[in-house]
Scaffold this motif. Structure first.
Motif, PDB file in Angstrom:
ATOM      1  N   VAL A  67      83.151 111.052  16.002  1.00  0.00           N
ATOM      2  CA  VAL A  67      82.518 111.661  17.100  1.00  0.00           C
ATOM      3  C   VAL A  67      80.928 112.090  15.854  1.00  0.00           C
ATOM      4  O   VAL A  67      80.036 112.139  16.363  1.00  0.00           O
ATOM      5  CB  VAL A  67      83.299 113.104  17.208  1.00  0.00           C
ATOM      6  CG1 VAL A  67      82.116 114.061  17.680  1.00  0.00           C
ATOM      7  CG2 VAL A  67      83.739 112.779  18.402  1.00  0.00           C
ATOM      8  N   TYR A 104      76.487 109.706  12.531  1.00  0.00           N
ATOM      9  CA  TYR A 104      76.205 109.116  14.137  1.00  0.00           C
ATOM     10  C   TYR A 104      75.280 109.438  14.498  1.00  0.00           C
ATOM     11  O   TYR A 104      74.427 110.314  13.861  1.00  0.00           O
ATOM     12  CB  TYR A 104      77.703 109.220  14.792  1.00  0.00           C
ATOM     13  CG  TYR A 104      79.004 108.543  14.440  1.00  0.00           C
ATOM     14  CD1 TYR A 104      78.883 107.115  14.076  1.00  0.00           C
ATOM     15  CD2 TYR A 104      80.174 108.728  15.564  1.00  0.00           C
ATOM     16  CE1 TYR A 104      79.702 106.659  14.315  1.00  0.00           C
ATOM     17  CE2 TYR A 104      80.777 108.203  14.982  1.00  0.00           C
ATOM     18  CZ  TYR A 104      80.852 106.482  15.217  1.00  0.00           C
ATOM     19  OH  TYR A 104      81.579 106.139  14.742  1.00  0.00           O
ATOM     20  N   ILE A 110      73.240 112.968  16.242  1.00  0.00           N
ATOM     21  CA  ILE A 110      74.647 113.870  15.855  1.00  0.00           C
ATOM     22  C   ILE A 110      74.030 114.887  15.068  1.00  0.00           C
ATOM     23  O   ILE A 110      74.266 116.478  15.488  1.00  0.00           O
ATOM     24  CB  ILE A 110      76.008 113.983  14.885  1.00  0.00           C
ATOM     25  CG1 ILE A 110      76.491 113.280  16.283  1.00  0.00           C
ATOM     26  CG2 ILE A 110      77.186 115.002  14.774  1.00  0.00           C
ATOM     27  CD1 ILE A 110      77.232 113.509  17.015  1.00  0.00           C
ATOM     28  N   ASP A 166      86.581 111.414  20.488  1.00  0.00           N
ATOM     29  CA  ASP A 166      86.633 109.641  21.485  1.00  0.00           C
ATOM     30  C   ASP A 166      87.693 109.320  21.546  1.00  0.00           C
ATOM     31  O   ASP A 166      88.302 108.330  21.615  1.00  0.00           O
ATOM     32  CB  ASP A 166      86.311 109.309  19.639  1.00  0.00           C
ATOM     33  CG  ASP A 166      87.301 109.436  18.872  1.00  0.00           C
ATOM     34  OD1 ASP A 166      87.744 110.359  18.481  1.00  0.00           O
ATOM     35  OD2 ASP A 166      87.070 108.146  18.041  1.00  0.00           O
ATOM     36  N   ILE A 196      83.379 110.023  23.790  1.00  0.00           N
ATOM     37  CA  ILE A 196      82.619 109.220  23.417  1.00  0.00           C
ATOM     38  C   ILE A 196      83.025 107.930  22.915  1.00  0.00           C
ATOM     39  O   ILE A 196      84.551 107.713  22.199  1.00  0.00           O
ATOM     40  CB  ILE A 196      82.562 109.473  22.108  1.00  0.00           C
ATOM     41  CG1 ILE A 196      81.435 111.028  21.756  1.00  0.00           C
ATOM     42  CG2 ILE A 196      81.168 108.507  21.335  1.00  0.00           C
ATOM     43  CD1 ILE A 196      80.360 110.767  22.397  1.00  0.00           C
ATOM     44  N   ASP A 219      78.170 105.924  23.108  1.00  0.00           N
ATOM     45  CA  ASP A 219      78.225 106.084  21.559  1.00  0.00           C
ATOM     46  C   ASP A 219      77.480 108.472  21.386  1.00  0.00           C
ATOM     47  O   ASP A 219      77.409 108.536  22.708  1.00  0.00           O
ATOM     48  CB  ASP A 219      77.346 105.620  20.782  1.00  0.00           C
ATOM     49  CG  ASP A 219      76.029 105.596  21.406  1.00  0.00           C
ATOM     50  OD1 ASP A 219      75.219 106.257  21.861  1.00  0.00           O
ATOM     51  OD2 ASP A 219      75.507 104.632  21.854  1.00  0.00           O
ATOM     52  N   THR A 220      77.015 108.130  20.690  1.00  0.00           N
ATOM     53  CA  THR A 220      76.930 109.462  20.440  1.00  0.00           C
ATOM     54  C   THR A 220      74.665 109.543  20.462  1.00  0.00           C
ATOM     55  O   THR A 220      74.258 110.855  20.178  1.00  0.00           O
ATOM     56  CB  THR A 220      76.825 110.289  18.935  1.00  0.00           C
ATOM     57  OG1 THR A 220      75.909 109.402  18.126  1.00  0.00           O
ATOM     58  CG2 THR A 220      78.604 110.141  19.096  1.00  0.00           C
ATOM     59  N   LEU A 255      73.059 112.275  22.942  1.00  0.00           N
ATOM     60  CA  LEU A 255      73.900 113.567  22.928  1.00  0.00           C
ATOM     61  C   LEU A 255      72.880 114.910  22.790  1.00  0.00           C
ATOM     62  O   LEU A 255      72.296 114.738  21.899  1.00  0.00           O
ATOM     63  CB  LEU A 255      74.831 114.005  21.711  1.00  0.00           C
ATOM     64  CG  LEU A 255      76.665 113.187  22.695  1.00  0.00           C
ATOM     65  CD1 LEU A 255      77.207 114.074  21.634  1.00  0.00           C
ATOM     66  CD2 LEU A 255      77.132 114.234  23.162  1.00  0.00           C
TER      67      LEU A 255
END
Length: 222
Positions: free
Chosen positions: A13, A95, A98, A172, A190, A207-208, A211
């Motif tokens: 994550v 990532y 994030i 995840d 995720i 994927d991140t 976010l």
């Protein structure tokens, strides 16, 4: 509903040390005469160190071959090797999206919490230069049960004064999604939509990158 806290898993994550875990577990398994591969390693995601060791021993038909003390020594050997690999981590390993999300949460006064089974979370966050962006890191040994029980997430919410129904958890692993839902929180997965939706994820992203604070707030107002 107002977002009161966001709780993050660590591996998969925030960044990915899954390869480090795999290398360390594979080395220990080979010492024990047990063969594991990357497919088997998927079974170890999201669970504690001792649960992972027990899973490997069962896989190798050696579940009853060692005492509790011997197993603690094995787990410590694995962790020592894993920790040595963490020296390779750097801020660029975070990532995509994030760090920006964490900065937005801090700006908005919304606590970010790490709810991970990893006892090495503080060291990892320091290496990634993220420590100051988290209000609290739940010590795995501070709760009676690990994932898929909700204890880690409930403890994290309690520490920052947030009500579970106004919290979002990001995971995840299936065990983590199960834990988030058991805690009464909204779950963002995720990874694999089929795998994570099967255990109750409210939304799954590949994927991140997508976010953001706006995206998370939208989940509670939907």
């Amino acid at each position: 509903m107002k977002l009161q806290a966001v709780l993050f898993d660590l591996d998969g994550v925030i960044m990915d040390t899954a390869e480090f875990h795999y290398i360390a577990w594979k080395r220990l398994a080979e010492e024990l005469g047990i063969a594991i591969d990357r497919e088997f390693n998927e079974n170890l995601k999201g669970i504690s160190r001792m649960e992972s060791l027990d899973t490997i021993l069962r896989h190798g038909g050696k579940a009853d071959d060692y005492s509790a003390e011997e197993k603690r020594d094995m787990a410590e050997r694995k962790n020592s090797h894993y920790v040595s690999l963490l020296d390779r981590l750097k801020p660029a390993d975070v990532y995509p999206g994030i760090r920006e999300l964490l900065l937005a949460l801090r700006e908005a006064g919304i606590p970010a919490v790490v709810a991970s089974a990893s006892k090495n979370a503080p060291q990892i966050l320091r290496a990634l230069e993220l420590s100051e962006l988290f209000r609290f890191v739940v010590p795995p040994d501070s709760v009676p049960r690990g994932k898929p029980a909700p204890d880690l997430f409930l403890r994290g919410a309690e520490e920052v004064g947030a009500a579970p129904e106004f919290c979002i958890g990001i995971e995840d692993a299936q065990s983590g999604i199960t834990a988030i839902k058991a805690a009464g929180m909204t779950a963002v997965g995720i990874g694999s939509e089929a795998m994570l939706k099967a255990v109750g994820a409210d939304v799954v992203l590949p994927d991140t990158r997508r976010l953001s604070l706006e995206f998370l707030r939208g989940l509670l107002s939907a």
